[in-house]
Motif scaffolding. Structure first.
Motif, short mmCIF file in Angstrom:
data_model
loop_
_atom_site.label_atom_id
_atom_site.label_comp_id
_atom_site.label_asym_id
_atom_site.label_seq_id
_atom_site.Cartn_x
_atom_site.Cartn_y
_atom_site.Cartn_z
N GLU A 78 45.14 42.80 33.93
CA GLU A 78 43.90 43.03 33.21
C GLU A 78 42.95 41.88 33.50
OE1 GLU A 78 44.94 44.88 29.04
OE2 GLU A 78 46.45 43.39 29.57
N TYR A 79 41.63 42.17 33.51
CA TYR A 79 40.66 41.13 33.83
C TYR A 79 39.41 41.38 33.01
CZ TYR A 79 39.68 45.06 36.93
OH TYR A 79 39.48 46.32 37.42
N LYS A 80 38.72 40.30 32.65
CA LYS A 80 37.50 40.45 31.87
C LYS A 80 36.64 39.20 32.02
CE LYS A 80 39.42 38.65 27.52
NZ LYS A 80 39.65 38.92 26.09
N SER A 81 35.34 39.38 31.73
CA SER A 81 34.38 38.28 31.74
C SER A 81 33.94 38.04 30.31
CB SER A 81 33.18 38.64 32.62
OG SER A 81 32.13 37.71 32.42
N SER A 82 33.79 36.77 29.93
CA SER A 82 33.36 36.46 28.57
C SER A 82 31.90 36.83 28.34
CB SER A 82 33.58 34.98 28.27
OG SER A 82 32.81 34.17 29.17
N ASN A 83 31.14 37.01 29.41
CA ASN A 83 29.73 37.42 29.28
C ASN A 83 29.34 38.20 30.54
OD1 ASN A 83 27.04 37.80 28.84
ND2 ASN A 83 26.57 35.65 28.39
N ALA B 224 26.81 39.78 31.25
CA ALA B 224 25.42 39.64 31.65
C ALA B 224 25.23 38.47 32.61
CB ALA B 224 24.54 39.47 30.41
N VAL B 225 26.14 37.51 32.58
CA VAL B 225 26.08 36.35 33.48
C VAL B 225 26.88 36.63 34.75
CG1 VAL B 225 26.65 33.91 33.73
CG2 VAL B 225 25.71 34.76 31.57
N ALA B 226 28.10 37.11 34.60
CA ALA B 226 28.94 37.41 35.76
C ALA B 226 29.89 38.54 35.41
CB ALA B 226 29.72 36.18 36.21
N GLN B 227 30.06 39.45 36.35
CA GLN B 227 30.98 40.57 36.17
C GLN B 227 32.15 40.40 37.11
OE1 GLN B 227 28.90 44.25 36.71
NE2 GLN B 227 27.94 44.19 34.69
N VAL B 228 33.33 40.89 36.71
CA VAL B 228 34.53 40.79 37.53
C VAL B 228 35.13 42.18 37.69
CG1 VAL B 228 35.97 40.26 35.51
CG2 VAL B 228 36.79 39.69 37.82
N THR B 229 35.54 42.50 38.92
CA THR B 229 36.21 43.76 39.22
C THR B 229 37.34 43.48 40.19
OG1 THR B 229 34.62 44.19 41.01
CG2 THR B 229 34.17 45.22 38.86
N GLU B 230 38.35 44.35 40.18
CA GLU B 230 39.48 44.18 41.10
C GLU B 230 39.06 44.63 42.49
OE1 GLU B 230 44.25 45.20 41.34
OE2 GLU B 230 42.96 46.29 39.95
N ARG C 1 36.70 40.41 42.51
CA ARG C 1 35.32 40.22 42.94
C ARG C 1 34.48 39.77 41.76
NH1 ARG C 1 30.58 43.29 43.13
NH2 ARG C 1 29.37 43.11 45.07
N VAL C 2 33.77 38.65 41.94
CA VAL C 2 32.91 38.11 40.89
C VAL C 2 31.47 38.18 41.39
CG1 VAL C 2 32.35 36.12 39.46
CG2 VAL C 2 34.74 36.58 40.08
N GLU C 3 30.61 38.83 40.61
CA GLU C 3 29.20 38.97 40.97
C GLU C 3 28.34 38.24 39.93
OE1 GLU C 3 25.82 42.40 41.89
OE2 GLU C 3 27.84 42.97 41.22
N ALA C 4 27.51 37.32 40.41
CA ALA C 4 26.64 36.54 39.53
C ALA C 4 25.37 37.32 39.23
CB ALA C 4 26.29 35.21 40.18
N LEU C 5 25.08 37.51 37.92
CA LEU C 5 23.94 38.32 37.52
C LEU C 5 22.85 37.52 36.81
CD1 LEU C 5 25.84 41.46 36.20
CD2 LEU C 5 24.87 41.09 38.47
N THR D 291 27.25 30.13 31.95
CA THR D 291 28.66 29.85 32.25
C THR D 291 29.53 30.88 31.54
OG1 THR D 291 28.21 27.48 32.44
CG2 THR D 291 30.51 28.15 32.09
N VAL D 292 30.50 31.42 32.27
CA VAL D 292 31.43 32.40 31.70
C VAL D 292 32.86 32.01 32.07
CG1 VAL D 292 29.74 34.28 31.81
CG2 VAL D 292 31.30 33.90 33.72
N ILE D 293 33.78 32.57 31.33
CA ILE D 293 35.21 32.41 31.62
C ILE D 293 35.74 33.75 32.09
CG2 ILE D 293 37.48 31.81 30.72
CD1 ILE D 293 35.54 29.47 30.88
N ILE D 294 36.28 33.75 33.29
CA ILE D 294 36.95 34.93 33.82
C ILE D 294 38.43 34.81 33.48
CG2 ILE D 294 37.51 36.29 35.87
CD1 ILE D 294 34.55 36.31 35.17
N THR D 295 38.95 35.76 32.72
CA THR D 295 40.35 35.74 32.29
C THR D 295 41.11 36.86 32.97
OG1 THR D 295 39.70 34.87 30.14
CG2 THR D 295 41.91 35.80 30.31
N ILE D 296 42.25 36.48 33.57
CA ILE D 296 43.09 37.47 34.24
C ILE D 296 44.48 37.40 33.63
CG2 ILE D 296 44.11 38.19 36.44
CD1 ILE D 296 41.66 36.89 37.79
#
Length: 336
Positions: free
Chosen positions: A62-67, A69-75, A84-88, A92-97
């Motif tokens: 499982e994966y998620k971004s704390s925000n 709107a700042v950065a999204q994460v997808t497998e 894959r992390v895309e800056a929007l 600052t965000v925390i990507i949790t896997i």
């Protein structure tokens, strides 16, 4: 102590099971620790991949971004251990896997702090004095007519159709004109009909959705064709070359053919010059010998003792033209 061979085999089997149990308890299927890049710096609009190490492959992630709107994460579809992390937007965000072992239910988690700098490009301003292009209203076709509705062509001859639509400012491009039988006639993009082969064909003009239609009929003949059967009501027979056959709409008549109508029956035929003749009940109608190949000269060979008649609609005569009907005795009326 002595043991039999079967006892030795059983003892070895028990020892093998114990060894497997010891190995399973000493080496769990799932690796309890996963790691990834602890930090990542991106500009707005950039894309980067982070890799997770230590996944056993027996479980789910499982994966998620704390925000988001700042950065999204997808497998990443090409590799289940890459994300894959895309800056929007700036921040600052925390990507949790988190990975869960399918058999034991044990979980392992790793985090990556992503710092995004820069701001998204502002939307271009539209000048107030620039108007949006107007969308032209498409007016649907409500009715279609084709002129002429019935006509005759010689092979190789052409005839321009007059296709009218209503309302006048409706979308003419929505109307298609087609031939039912392309072996008999061709129709070009300008609605010009060209005779190709002896026979008859229906012409249909219709909107693309088929909701509005109009029809016309054309007969095509060569030098031996004297007329065409436009319509039949009741029992009408045609004698041709010694054979008697029932008359049908669209049938081609040649010189020397004889039309016989019975009681309460009638037929309409069209001549090559466009004249239309109605043959009423109890009439024997001879389509001429054809020796002179004159399509306007027809012979009424005989009639029964009952009252009989026929009717002909002709176009305006030109200088030197005539229209003759031969009968032993008749009463004739002319209008126009």
């Amino acid at each position: 102590m002595r043991t039999s061979n079967s006892g030795k085999v059983f003892l070895c089997f028990i020892l093998s099971i114990a060894l497997v149990l010891i190995m399973a308890s000493s080496f769990p299927v799932y690796a309890y620790k996963i790691t990834t890049e602890p930090e990542l710096s991106l500009q707005v609009g950039e894309v980067e991949f982070i890799n997770v190490r230590g996944l056993s492959g027996i479980g789910w992630t499982e994966y998620k971004s704390s925000n988001p709107a700042v950065a999204q994460v997808t497998e990443y579809s090409g590799n289940s251990s890459s994300f894959r992390v895309e800056a929007l937007g700036a921040g600052t965000v925390i990507i949790t896997i988190t990975s869960t072992d399918q058999r034991t239910g044990e979980k392992a988690t790793t985090e990556c702090a992503v710092t995004v700098t820069g701001a998204a490009a502002p939307a271009a301003e539209v000048p107030t004095d620039v108007l949006e292009p107007s969308v032209e209203e498409v007016i649907p076709v409500e009715s279609i007519t084709i002129e002429p509705g019935l006509f005759f062509l010689k092979i190789g001859a052409e005839r321009q159709l007059n296709v009218k639509i209503m309302p006048l400012d409706a979308n003419a491009a929505d109307v298609i004109v087609e031939s039912y039988d392309t072996n008999v006639i061709d129709i070009n993009e300008k609605a010009v009909v060209i005779g190709r082969y002896v026979g008859n064909s229906e012409i249909v003009a219709a909107t693309r959705d088929g909701k509005v239609t109009a029809k016309s009929r054309v007969f095509v003949g060569d030098e031996d064709v004297a007329a065409g059967v436009y319509s039949v009501f009741g029992r009408v027979m045609i004698e041709s070359a010694g054979n008697a056959i029932p008359a049908n709409t669209g049938q081609i008549l040649r010189y020397g053919d004889v039309i016989t109508t019975s009681e309460v029956s009638s037929a309409r035929i069209i001549l090559p010059d466009g004249r239309l003749i109605l043959i009423n009940s109890d009439v024997v109608f001879d389509v001429g010998s054809g020796r002179e190949k004159n399509p306007t000269e027809l012979a009424l060979r005989s009639i029964s003792l009952m009252v009989s008649n026929f009717w002909s609609k002709t176009r305006e005569f030109l200088a030197g033209e005539s229209f003759q009907v031969k009968t032993p005795t008749a009463t004739c009326g002319v209008r126009g």
